[in-house]
Motif scaffolding. Structure first.
Motif, PDB file in Angstrom:
ATOM      1  N   LEU A  54      40.936  43.794  34.799  1.00  0.00           N
ATOM      2  CA  LEU A  54      42.116  42.926  34.859  1.00  0.00           C
ATOM      3  C   LEU A  54      41.752  41.539  34.342  1.00  0.00           C
ATOM      4  O   LEU A  54      42.446  40.961  33.497  1.00  0.00           O
ATOM      5  N   VAL A 112      43.364  36.618  39.880  1.00  0.00           N
ATOM      6  CA  VAL A 112      43.956  37.955  39.987  1.00  0.00           C
ATOM      7  C   VAL A 112      44.345  38.249  41.439  1.00  0.00           C
ATOM      8  O   VAL A 112      45.359  38.866  41.716  1.00  0.00           O
ATOM      9  N   SER A 114      45.384  37.695  45.376  1.00  0.00           N
ATOM     10  CA  SER A 114      46.295  36.835  46.142  1.00  0.00           C
ATOM     11  C   SER A 114      45.577  35.928  47.136  1.00  0.00           C
ATOM     12  O   SER A 114      46.001  34.789  47.358  1.00  0.00           O
ATOM     13  N   ASN A 135      48.246  36.318  37.240  1.00  0.00           N
ATOM     14  CA  ASN A 135      48.386  37.598  37.928  1.00  0.00           C
ATOM     15  C   ASN A 135      48.762  37.478  39.413  1.00  0.00           C
ATOM     16  O   ASN A 135      49.837  37.911  39.794  1.00  0.00           O
ATOM     17  N   ALA A 136      47.869  36.942  40.243  1.00  0.00           N
ATOM     18  CA  ALA A 136      48.028  37.044  41.699  1.00  0.00           C
ATOM     19  C   ALA A 136      49.469  36.809  42.137  1.00  0.00           C
ATOM     20  O   ALA A 136      50.085  35.810  41.779  1.00  0.00           O
ATOM     21  N   GLY A 137      49.985  37.731  42.970  1.00  0.00           N
ATOM     22  CA  GLY A 137      51.400  37.693  43.332  1.00  0.00           C
ATOM     23  C   GLY A 137      51.721  37.033  44.660  1.00  0.00           C
ATOM     24  O   GLY A 137      52.865  37.114  45.112  1.00  0.00           O
ATOM     25  N   PHE A 155      54.214  37.606  38.389  1.00  0.00           N
ATOM     26  CA  PHE A 155      55.211  38.207  39.292  1.00  0.00           C
ATOM     27  C   PHE A 155      54.899  37.704  40.695  1.00  0.00           C
ATOM     28  O   PHE A 155      53.788  37.202  40.941  1.00  0.00           O
ATOM     29  N   TYR A 183      45.234  43.436  52.274  1.00  0.00           N
ATOM     30  CA  TYR A 183      45.078  41.983  52.157  1.00  0.00           C
ATOM     31  C   TYR A 183      46.420  41.485  51.634  1.00  0.00           C
ATOM     32  O   TYR A 183      47.348  42.286  51.418  1.00  0.00           O
ATOM     33  N   ALA A 185      48.136  40.817  49.066  1.00  0.00           N
ATOM     34  CA  ALA A 185      48.932  41.489  48.034  1.00  0.00           C
ATOM     35  C   ALA A 185      49.521  42.803  48.552  1.00  0.00           C
ATOM     36  O   ALA A 185      50.737  43.032  48.467  1.00  0.00           O
ATOM     37  N   PHE A 235      50.007  50.740  46.855  1.00  0.00           N
ATOM     38  CA  PHE A 235      49.484  49.650  46.028  1.00  0.00           C
ATOM     39  C   PHE A 235      47.967  49.741  45.948  1.00  0.00           C
ATOM     40  O   PHE A 235      47.273  49.561  46.951  1.00  0.00           O
ATOM     41  N   ALA A 237      45.019  48.873  42.451  1.00  0.00           N
ATOM     42  CA  ALA A 237      44.974  48.427  41.060  1.00  0.00           C
ATOM     43  C   ALA A 237      43.559  48.571  40.522  1.00  0.00           C
ATOM     44  O   ALA A 237      42.606  48.728  41.296  1.00  0.00           O
ATOM     45  N   TYR A 313      48.323  43.117  32.297  1.00  0.00           N
ATOM     46  CA  TYR A 313      47.430  41.984  32.571  1.00  0.00           C
ATOM     47  C   TYR A 313      47.214  41.172  31.298  1.00  0.00           C
ATOM     48  O   TYR A 313      47.214  39.935  31.325  1.00  0.00           O
TER      49      TYR A 313
END
Ligand code: PHB
Length: 399
Positions: A54, A112, A114, A135-137, A155, A183, A185, A235, A237, A313
């Motif tokens: 990523l 990347v 959160s 990246n990190a949402g 996002f 965690y 995310a 979820f 990734a 990504y």
């Protein structure tokens, strides 16, 4: 990954020159020096472990966009200072401070993860630097911790998974299990899925949190087999996504319990997943196959530059650079014109490979979420799961 010290001597020479001029009785405007010094871009991303790919694709996407702009930002050369985030929030204060206070970067691009994002945001909010998250949402980044100098080109976790709950209901599922890395995310994504799923009459019969970044899934999959839900929301990734989808099929669940999730579950890992991924349905703000000129151009350029296929990504990194380029063009490269720079970035809109890029008042993209299904080894877009979805930006004082 080691730091890139490309233009350091150039910068020092300019600063020394400026000091000499000032000593001679002429104090040049700050911009006169800064305009010629390279723009310092600090990059804080993972380059090892489950999210390594990523981080690599975000970096390659970012640099591709800058290279397309002639290797300059706002007319100035660019100096990159890359630091491996190691995906570890406890290390994030030191790593962020090193870039912000130590290197005095103009922009910090990352992360990347959160958990790392929240630490970065806490530091960056009070500093003279602009953060662009590719990246990190983490919801707080453009929610309770939102700030004029914090932007996101990816996002919010909520955005990726709220549409997935809607899709699962439409597909006729009523009982579901969620399984996620435990965690920020994963927790925010399973909550967003549960929000829309339960509002439409669905029931989440079990939530299974897996410690991050563990890829030991077997015991949890055995539990899912025993629970026999209508469907599973997941979820994971990167490396974890590649493995969990294969393990799911190997556990005999693929043909019995349909698998759903935000698009990270299949993004960039279809080659590794092979046959196991067939039929997996995901929601995401991008798909490789989007048929628009910006995407076609981007995909070809990324493949040439990076030697591999682009993914979401890479797009988010590419758009992070576009956002900075637009802002810096508006102020002629003068990072000292902070308010104008921030205003220009906030108001910018451009053709991203995902479609038109537009930010909310909280600086988070407002975007379409596509429903994709894996068919014949690639994602196929079945339609738009949710049009022009904006994050609620709960607690943000800019909205
Ligand atoms: C996150 O930690 O916010 C995160 C990480 C990887 C993804 C998506 C979100 O693919």
């Amino acid at each position: 990954m080691t730091k890139t010290m490309k233009f350091r001597t150039t910068r020092r020479r300019f600063l020394a020159g400026g000091a000499a001029v000032a000593a001679a009785g002429f104090a040049p405007a700050r911009f006169a020096i800064g305009a010629r010094a390279p723009v310092k871009i600090g990059i804080l991303l993972p380059y090892a472990g489950t999210y390594a790919r990523l981080g690599e694709n975000i970096t390659a996407g970012f640099k591709l966009r800058v290279d397309e702009a002639g290797g300059k930002i706002g007319g100035r050369d660019v100096e990159y200072i890359q630091v491996d985030s190691e995906m570890k929030p406890p290390l994030a204060p030191e790593k962020t401070n090193k870039l912000v206070s130590g290197e005095k970067v103009d922009f910090i691009v990352g992360p990347v993860h959160s958990g790392v994002a929240m630490v970065m945001a806490r530091i960056v909010r009070g500093e003279n630097v602009v953060m662009v998250c590719p990246n990190a949402g983490a919801g707080a980044l453009t929610g309770s911790m939102c700030a004029p100098n914090i932007f996101r080109t990816s996002f919010s976790n909520w955005q990726t998974s709220f549409p997935c709950g809607e899709v699962m209901i439409k597909d006729g599922h009523r009982n579901a299990v969620s399984m996620f890395w435990k965690y920020a995310a994963g927790i925010q994504m399973k909550d967003a899925f549960a929000e829309s799923f339960t509002a439409a009459g669905g029931k989440v019969v079990r939530e299974i949190g897996v410690p991050f970044p563990s890829v030991e899934f077997q015991a949890y999959l055995t539990e899912i087999a025993a629970l026999r839900p209508d469907a599973v929301f997941m979820f994971f990734a990167g490396g974890g996504a590649a493995k969990v989808v294969k393990d799911y099929a190997a556990a005999g669940l693929k043909s019995r319990v349909p698998l759903y999730g935000p698009g990270f579950l299949t993004e960039g890992v279809l080659g590794a997943q092979g046959e196991a991924a067939e039929g997996v349905r995901t929601t995401l703000h991008y798909d490789n196959g989007l048929d628009n000129p910006a995407n076609r151009r981007f995909r070809a350029a990324f493949k040439t530059a990076a030697g591999k296929e682009a993914d979401v990504y890479a797009v988010q990194g590419y758009d992070a650079a576009s956002l900075i380029l637009h802002g810096m063009a508006a102020v002629g490269g003068d990072t000292g014109a902070r308010n104008d720079l921030i205003r220009a970035m906030a108001g910018t809109t451009f053709d991203s490979p995902r479609g038109r890029f537009v930010l909310s008042k909280a600086h988070n993209p407002v975007q379409d979420f596509y429903l994709r299904e894996v068919r014949g080894g690639r994602n196929v877009v079945l339609g738009i799961a949710h049009k022009a979805l904006a994050d609620p930006a709960t607690g943000c004082n800019m909205v």
